[in-house]
Scaffold this motif. Structure first.
Motif, PDB file in Angstrom:
ATOM      1  N   PRO A   1       8.555  -1.782  11.381  1.00 29.60           N
ATOM      2  CA  PRO A   1       7.857  -2.945  10.824  1.00 29.60           C
ATOM      3  C   PRO A   1       6.338  -2.771  10.940  1.00 29.60           C
ATOM      4  N   GLY A   2       5.629  -3.086   9.862  1.00 32.36           N
ATOM      5  CA  GLY A   2       4.166  -2.998   9.864  1.00 32.36           C
ATOM      6  C   GLY A   2       3.632  -1.662   9.408  1.00 32.36           C
ATOM      7  N   ALA A   3       4.483  -0.658   9.257  1.00 32.60           N
ATOM      8  CA  ALA A   3       4.023   0.662   8.818  1.00 32.60           C
ATOM      9  C   ALA A   3       3.924   0.701   7.299  1.00 32.60           C
ATOM     10  N   ARG A   4       2.819   1.231   6.796  1.00 31.27           N
ATOM     11  CA  ARG A   4       2.657   1.359   5.346  1.00 31.27           C
ATOM     12  C   ARG A   4       3.523   2.500   4.826  1.00 31.27           C
ATOM     13  N   PRO A   5       4.182   2.307   3.710  1.00 29.15           N
ATOM     14  CA  PRO A   5       4.961   3.407   3.123  1.00 29.15           C
ATOM     15  C   PRO A   5       4.032   4.501   2.626  1.00 29.15           C
ATOM     16  N   PRO A   6       4.550   5.701   2.397  1.00 28.50           N
ATOM     17  CA  PRO A   6       3.690   6.774   1.881  1.00 28.50           C
ATOM     18  C   PRO A   6       3.152   6.435   0.506  1.00 28.50           C
ATOM     19  N   GLY A   7       1.998   7.014   0.193  1.00 27.91           N
ATOM     20  CA  GLY A   7       1.383   6.772  -1.110  1.00 27.91           C
ATOM     21  C   GLY A   7       1.961   7.675  -2.180  1.00 27.91           C
ATOM     22  N   ARG A   8       1.210   7.846  -3.252  1.00 26.52           N
ATOM     23  CA  ARG A   8       1.652   8.669  -4.376  1.00 26.52           C
ATOM     24  C   ARG A   8       0.719   9.863  -4.537  1.00 26.52           C
ATOM     25  N   GLY A   9       1.068  10.734  -5.464  1.00 25.78           N
ATOM     26  CA  GLY A   9       0.214  11.867  -5.777  1.00 25.78           C
ATOM     27  C   GLY A   9       0.447  13.057  -4.863  1.00 25.78           C
ATOM     28  N   LYS A  10      -0.517  13.980  -4.879  1.00 27.31           N
ATOM     29  CA  LYS A  10      -0.383  15.227  -4.130  1.00 27.31           C
ATOM     30  C   LYS A  10      -0.578  15.039  -2.628  1.00 27.31           C
ATOM     31  N   HIS A  11      -1.237  13.957  -2.242  1.00 29.43           N
ATOM     32  CA  HIS A  11      -1.509  13.728  -0.815  1.00 29.43           C
ATOM     33  C   HIS A  11      -1.034  12.327  -0.423  1.00 29.43           C
ATOM     34  N   PRO A  12       0.291  12.116  -0.421  1.00 28.12           N
ATOM     35  CA  PRO A  12       0.826  10.767  -0.147  1.00 28.12           C
ATOM     36  C   PRO A  12       0.620  10.309   1.294  1.00 28.12           C
ATOM     37  N   LEU A  13       0.234  11.231   2.182  1.00 26.88           N
ATOM     38  CA  LEU A  13       0.041  10.866   3.585  1.00 26.88           C
ATOM     39  C   LEU A  13      -1.403  11.080   4.018  1.00 26.88           C
TER      40      LEU A  13
END
Length: 286
Positions: free
Chosen positions: A172-184
């Motif tokens: 809970p509270g953790a952001r999901p990974p993003g998009r693109g080549k560098h999602p983290l």
């Protein structure tokens, strides 16, 4: 023929390592200090190397002394179990089962609950040591993750329990990974694996922009993520039985497979073999 170390020799090494002094060890073992020193000197001659660095502050094991102490622990531990093991063998209900630290807290409670009629002696060590014990006949079975990354000794047979995979643990509270080549990108990610692929996983996370932090065990890695409300990359089996409310798993940003294997002699313990399908399902292995 080279003389074998006696039980007294091994106990002396153990006690010196624990107390940090030959004199203290001698008193604890109820022998004279000159006798302890002579026995230690004889051991060093037999080994062909110095076992302890000794000065006014005490005795500290060299790398050779530390290895002899580790082996003494192993040998004397088995000797202490001889009578209990012999009595238990008469009933056919006792098994010595080992695994590695990261999965012990997950695996052993499952075996304990699902095989209540078996007296399972639990042991934890590195995979190659566990394999050696199975091959030498002092352990009935071992669950390891490096069977396909090593040459098994004669007398040891590997059976695949199942295939595992890395997933992202999202508390809970953790952001999901993003998009693109560098999602983290610029995200601190705790990670852990139970095979020999830690360096490869670290490199892959860095390539995705992450700031990886390796946890020493699976439980530690999950605890790090929970405390910081951050993502963690772990094998799916690490959370097979303990997801809390609000927590979930999602696909890892890259594919990485692991294999959990059961090591036995050519004649495996039948109760364990029968239990493997249920264990595979409980751990969410494929």
């Amino acid at each position: 023929m080279t003389s074998l170390p006696s039980v007294e020799d091994l106990q002396l090494v153990q006690t010196i390592v624990r107390t940090g002094a030959v004199g203290t060890a001698a008193r604890e073992l109820r022998i004279s200090q000159p006798s302890a020193s002579q026995r230690l000197a004889r051991l060093e001659r037999m080994c062909g190397t110095k076992l302890f660095e000794r000065d006014t502050r005490g005795a500290r094991p060299t790398s050779a002394g530390a290895e002899l102490s580790r082996r003494a622990d192993h040998i004397l531990g088995h000797l202490e179990e001889v009578y209990d093991a012999t009595r238990a063998a008469a009933t056919g209900q006792r098994l010595v089962v080992g695994t590695f630290a990261s999965i012990a807290a997950i695996l052993f409670p499952i075996l304990d609950a699902d095989l209540p009629d078996l007296d399972i002696e639990q042991q934890v060590d590195h995979g190659h040591f566990l394999v050696e014990r199975v091959a030498e006949g002092t352990m009935d079975a071992a669950f390891i993750a490096i069977a396909d990354q090593m040459t098994l000794p004669r007398g040891a047979v590997a059976r695949r329990v199942g295939r595992d995979e890395l997933v992202l643990f999202v508390p809970p509270g953790a952001r999901p990974p993003g998009r693109g080549k560098h999602p983290l990108k610029d995200r601190q990610i705790a990670f852990s694996t139970y095979d020999r692929g830690a360096e490869d996983i670290h490199a892959r996370l860095v390539a995705l922009g992450a700031l990886p932090r390796r946890g020493v065990t699976l439980n530690t890695t999950v605890a790090m993520a929970r405390r910081r409300s951050q993502l963690a990359l772990v094998p799916r089996s690490a959370l097979a039985t303990e997801l809390r409310p609000g927590e979930h798993l999602t696909a890892a940003p890259f594919r990485y497979r692991l294999t959990l294997s059961l090591i036995t002699t050519p004649t495996p313990p039948k109760p364990l073999i029968r239990h493997l399908p249920h264990l595979r399902a409980t751990l969410n292995l494929s």
